[in-house]
Design a protein around this motif. Sequence first.
Motif, PDB file in Angstrom:
ATOM      1  N   MET A  35       0.950  -0.845   0.022  1.00 57.15           N
ATOM      2  CA  MET A  35       0.203  -0.148  -0.298  1.00 57.15           C
ATOM      3  C   MET A  35       0.669   1.328   0.043  1.00 57.15           C
ATOM      4  SD  MET A  35      -2.721  -0.968   2.405  1.00 57.15           S
ATOM      5  CE  MET A  35      -1.808  -2.074   3.416  1.00 57.15           C
ATOM      6  N   SER A 117      -6.804   2.122   3.202  1.00 59.70           N
ATOM      7  CA  SER A 117      -5.326   2.362   1.607  1.00 59.70           C
ATOM      8  C   SER A 117      -6.590   3.205   0.460  1.00 59.70           C
ATOM      9  CB  SER A 117      -4.788   1.316   1.662  1.00 59.70           C
ATOM     10  OG  SER A 117      -3.904   2.054   0.450  1.00 59.70           O
ATOM     11  N   GLU A 120      -3.584  -1.567  -3.102  1.00 59.60           N
ATOM     12  CA  GLU A 120      -2.905  -2.228  -3.342  1.00 59.60           C
ATOM     13  C   GLU A 120      -2.127  -2.641  -3.918  1.00 59.60           C
ATOM     14  OE1 GLU A 120      -1.815  -5.541   0.387  1.00 59.60           O
ATOM     15  OE2 GLU A 120      -3.865  -5.256   0.088  1.00 59.60           O
TER      16      GLU A 120
END
Length: 131
Positions: A35, A117, A120
Amino acid sequence: MPRIQHLNSPAFLRLGLPFSEIVRVDDTLYLSGQMGTLPDSLQLAPGGIEAEAEQALRNIQQSLEHHGFSMRDVVKCTVMLADMADWPAFNAVYTRFFSKPYPARSAFGAKQLALGSRLEIEAMAVVGERT
């Protein structure tokens, strides 16, 4: 019998995560998903999708380089995006880290990713001579 190595840099080990940074099986490298976290932390880079994408790709690059490999060794990326509308912005960053011919790639939308996030990125690389 395959030769298996778990490759972990000191910086990665300090994070105390329950997985390996890279697993090498013979001449194939399986990189754990990255990430856009800042170095030596689990804090996301501020600035949205572009900043997170750039940091995630830097994290992949640094991980490879720490173990003596490079982005040129990458043959496949899988991209998970929290919002598929971020696809064009991600591509703009991605093309700064890879050149033609690009690695194979797939992407999919994810309802939620760890740490909140926006993306990824998982990568596979192959060590050896290029043709």
